[in-house]
Design a protein around this motif. Structure first.
Motif, PDB file in Angstrom:
ATOM      1  N   PHE A  66       0.835  -1.203   0.000  1.00  0.00           N
ATOM      2  CA  PHE A  66       0.000   0.000   0.000  1.00  0.00           C
ATOM      3  C   PHE A  66       0.877   1.262   0.000  1.00  0.00           C
ATOM      4  O   PHE A  66       0.619   2.208  -0.753  1.00  0.00           O
ATOM      5  CB  PHE A  66      -0.908   0.018   1.236  1.00  0.00           C
ATOM      6  CG  PHE A  66      -2.136  -0.841   1.138  1.00  0.00           C
ATOM      7  CD1 PHE A  66      -3.138  -0.549   0.227  1.00  0.00           C
ATOM      8  CD2 PHE A  66      -2.299  -1.934   1.976  1.00  0.00           C
ATOM      9  CE1 PHE A  66      -4.288  -1.328   0.140  1.00  0.00           C
ATOM     10  CE2 PHE A  66      -3.437  -2.728   1.899  1.00  0.00           C
ATOM     11  CZ  PHE A  66      -4.431  -2.423   0.991  1.00  0.00           C
ATOM     12  N   GLU A  67       1.890   1.255   0.840  1.00  0.00           N
ATOM     13  CA  GLU A  67       2.765   2.424   0.961  1.00  0.00           C
ATOM     14  C   GLU A  67       3.506   2.697  -0.345  1.00  0.00           C
ATOM     15  O   GLU A  67       3.597   3.854  -0.786  1.00  0.00           O
ATOM     16  CB  GLU A  67       3.771   2.204   2.087  1.00  0.00           C
ATOM     17  CG  GLU A  67       4.686   3.397   2.336  1.00  0.00           C
ATOM     18  CD  GLU A  67       5.643   3.131   3.483  1.00  0.00           C
ATOM     19  OE1 GLU A  67       5.849   4.047   4.303  1.00  0.00           O
ATOM     20  OE2 GLU A  67       6.183   2.004   3.569  1.00  0.00           O
ATOM     21  N   ASN A  68       4.015   1.651  -0.978  1.00  0.00           N
ATOM     22  CA  ASN A  68       4.739   1.837  -2.247  1.00  0.00           C
ATOM     23  C   ASN A  68       3.839   2.418  -3.319  1.00  0.00           C
ATOM     24  O   ASN A  68       4.253   3.292  -4.092  1.00  0.00           O
ATOM     25  CB  ASN A  68       5.326   0.500  -2.719  1.00  0.00           C
ATOM     26  CG  ASN A  68       6.517   0.054  -1.894  1.00  0.00           C
ATOM     27  OD1 ASN A  68       7.127   0.862  -1.186  1.00  0.00           O
ATOM     28  ND2 ASN A  68       6.862  -1.221  -1.976  1.00  0.00           N
ATOM     29  N   ASP A  69       2.607   1.944  -3.373  1.00  0.00           N
ATOM     30  CA  ASP A  69       1.664   2.480  -4.367  1.00  0.00           C
ATOM     31  C   ASP A  69       1.381   3.956  -4.095  1.00  0.00           C
ATOM     32  O   ASP A  69       1.272   4.764  -5.030  1.00  0.00           O
ATOM     33  CB  ASP A  69       0.358   1.689  -4.347  1.00  0.00           C
ATOM     34  CG  ASP A  69       0.480   0.352  -5.063  1.00  0.00           C
ATOM     35  OD1 ASP A  69       1.601   0.000  -5.485  1.00  0.00           O
ATOM     36  OD2 ASP A  69      -0.538  -0.361  -5.182  1.00  0.00           O
ATOM     37  N   PHE A  70       1.250   4.309  -2.823  1.00  0.00           N
ATOM     38  CA  PHE A  70       1.013   5.720  -2.483  1.00  0.00           C
ATOM     39  C   PHE A  70       2.208   6.577  -2.884  1.00  0.00           C
ATOM     40  O   PHE A  70       2.037   7.653  -3.483  1.00  0.00           O
ATOM     41  CB  PHE A  70       0.741   5.856  -0.987  1.00  0.00           C
ATOM     42  CG  PHE A  70       0.649   7.286  -0.532  1.00  0.00           C
ATOM     43  CD1 PHE A  70      -0.481   8.044  -0.821  1.00  0.00           C
ATOM     44  CD2 PHE A  70       1.697   7.888   0.158  1.00  0.00           C
ATOM     45  CE1 PHE A  70      -0.570   9.378  -0.423  1.00  0.00           C
ATOM     46  CE2 PHE A  70       1.621   9.212   0.567  1.00  0.00           C
ATOM     47  CZ  PHE A  70       0.485   9.956   0.275  1.00  0.00           C
ATOM     48  N   LEU A  71       3.420   6.120  -2.581  1.00  0.00           N
ATOM     49  CA  LEU A  71       4.614   6.901  -2.907  1.00  0.00           C
ATOM     50  C   LEU A  71       4.777   7.047  -4.422  1.00  0.00           C
ATOM     51  O   LEU A  71       5.155   8.114  -4.913  1.00  0.00           O
ATOM     52  CB  LEU A  71       5.849   6.253  -2.292  1.00  0.00           C
ATOM     53  CG  LEU A  71       5.905   6.264  -0.755  1.00  0.00           C
ATOM     54  CD1 LEU A  71       7.118   5.489  -0.251  1.00  0.00           C
ATOM     55  CD2 LEU A  71       5.920   7.694  -0.224  1.00  0.00           C
ATOM     56  N   GLU A  72       4.476   5.987  -5.147  1.00  0.00           N
ATOM     57  CA  GLU A  72       4.518   6.076  -6.611  1.00  0.00           C
ATOM     58  C   GLU A  72       3.492   7.079  -7.112  1.00  0.00           C
ATOM     59  O   GLU A  72       3.753   7.833  -8.058  1.00  0.00           O
ATOM     60  CB  GLU A  72       4.268   4.697  -7.229  1.00  0.00           C
ATOM     61  CG  GLU A  72       5.440   3.742  -7.101  1.00  0.00           C
ATOM     62  CD  GLU A  72       5.146   2.386  -7.715  1.00  0.00           C
ATOM     63  OE1 GLU A  72       4.126   2.269  -8.438  1.00  0.00           O
ATOM     64  OE2 GLU A  72       5.919   1.443  -7.466  1.00  0.00           O
ATOM     65  N   ALA A  73       2.310   7.094  -6.477  1.00  0.00           N
ATOM     66  CA  ALA A  73       1.265   8.045  -6.872  1.00  0.00           C
ATOM     67  C   ALA A  73       1.703   9.479  -6.605  1.00  0.00           C
ATOM     68  O   ALA A  73       1.410  10.386  -7.397  1.00  0.00           O
ATOM     69  CB  ALA A  73      -0.029   7.738  -6.123  1.00  0.00           C
TER      70      ALA A  73
END
Length: 391
Positions: A66-73
């Protein structure tokens, strides 16, 4: 809705309301990640689980995804913002009227704008300005990847901008979306060369856009969340929205979608309509209706809409050699528009294009054509579309 789908809606509602929640300890968070990711909502879910007082109950690997997807976003949001600003400055400097719409116009209304995933930026221009825009963008480092039909695609630094000369194209059964929204620029207020669509008109368009996605494969939770965000941030006049939708006969569909929005996020207005089937459809196939989908059933449904039997041989034959009316609306073959004599050449090019760029998609879409299960699913979907006012 199953329990995991229901929990995703609860989390999105908490995000929308900027509400801190205590996370449930009996949730499959790996499954929640897969579901949220399929709907392009994993960044939004992270915003909620990250601030939960008991965020430690989320397994570390799931939390990290979840965190990686947020940071990529966040990174993508930054790059897209720069690209939008660059295109705006170029067009404004050249005196070319332009309007950003969909995600590019509404993402900053979200509680955490960076979490609202956006695949590309959408901009509307007038048809006479199309070549000027093309020259302007390509002279400034953008690569024009598609130059057929109403939408030209421009890419720079791995980011895509779709430049439209019509805000929406085509029909869905008796719903003529293109004609109903052909005067979009007349519903914008311009500050110099950059315009902003009237909120009610834009909201009506977003409902039509969902209908358009339904007809192709489907739509997911994110597009309903867009409506909820606008309802919370803007003074949307529902009666005015229905006035805009009446010419394309989307009143029934709009009542269902607005009721779903109310049921899920408590925004807007609920109508006396059933929404169970629509809610299941919206939650079952990802952001754009193509995740885990029997694509052959979609093709067969369209055959049934056109009055064909849905037989395997006839369907495959029409897929190989579609009519001029269908071919001219395929984005990568719209060079044929107005030139029906080029239809045989378009068939050849379409086969080549699918073999080169869409081989797996084409194989998945055709492998179950003609089966009894596919035809039954197509018939159920046809009945569902008639029920929600799209046919």
């Amino acid at each position: 809705m199953d329990s995991l789908q229901n929990y995703l809606i609860e989390i999105c509602s908490a995000y929308l309301e900027k509400r801190q929640v205590s996370l449930s300890d009996d949730v499959d968070y790996d499954g929640l990640y897969r579901l949220a990711n399929a709907h392009n909502l994993s960044g939004i879910v992270f915003c909620v689980i990250n601030t939960a007082p008991n965020s430690n109950i989320v397994p570390k690997e799931a939390f990290k995804r979840f965190e990686n997807d947020f940071l990529e976003a966040v990174v993508r949001y930054d790059f897209q913002s720069r690209q939008i600003a660059e295109i705006d400055a170029l067009c404004s400097g050249a005196g070319i009227r332009h309007i950003f719409f969909k995600g590019a116009a509404i993402r900053d209304l979200f509680p955490v704008p960076e979490a609202r995933a956006m695949g590309d930026a959408d901009m509307l221009i007038c048809l006479p300005d199309r070549n000027r825009v093309k020259n302007l963008l390509t002279d400034n480092g953008f690569v024009c990847e598609n130059s057929n039909g109403n939408v030209y695609d421009y890419r720079k630094d791995s980011l895509l901008c779709e430049v439209h000369t019509k805000i929406i194209s085509g029909k869905i059964g008796e719903c003529d979306l293109e004609t109903a929204f052909e005067d979009a620029t007349a519903h914008a207020v311009f500050d110099g060369a950059c315009g902003k669509l009237d909120d009610n008109y834009h909201f009506a368009y977003l409902i039509a856009h969902i209908a358009h996605h339904f007809w192709f494969y489907g739509a997911g939770v994110k597009l309903i969340l867009d409506l909820a965000v606008m309802l919370k941030a803007k003074s949307i006049d529902i009666e005015k929205v229905f006035e805009y939708l009446k010419p394309c006969k989307l009143e029934t569909f709009a009542k269902i979608i607005l009721t779903v929005t109310y049921n899920w996020f408590g925004c807007g207005q609920a109508f006396d309509v059933g929404t169970d089937s629509a809610e299941v459809f919206l939650l079952s196939y990802g952001a754009f209706g193509n995740a885990g989908r029997n694509k052959s059933a979609v093709i067969t449904r369209k055959e049934l809409e056109d009055g064909h039997s849905g037989s395997g041989f006839g369907t495959k034959l029409r897929l190989l050699f579609p009519s001029y009316a269908r071919v001219k609306n395929i984005p990568y073959i719209r060079f044929i528009d107005g030139r029906p004599y080029l239809l045989p050449a378009a068939w050849v090019y379409r086969i080549y294009y699918n073999l080169r760029y869409r081989r797996k998609f084409a194989a998945d879409a055709t492998k179950n054509i003609g089966s009894d299960d596919t035809k039954k699913e197509a018939q159920r979907e046809l009945a569902f579309f008639e029920e929600i006012g799209l046919l």
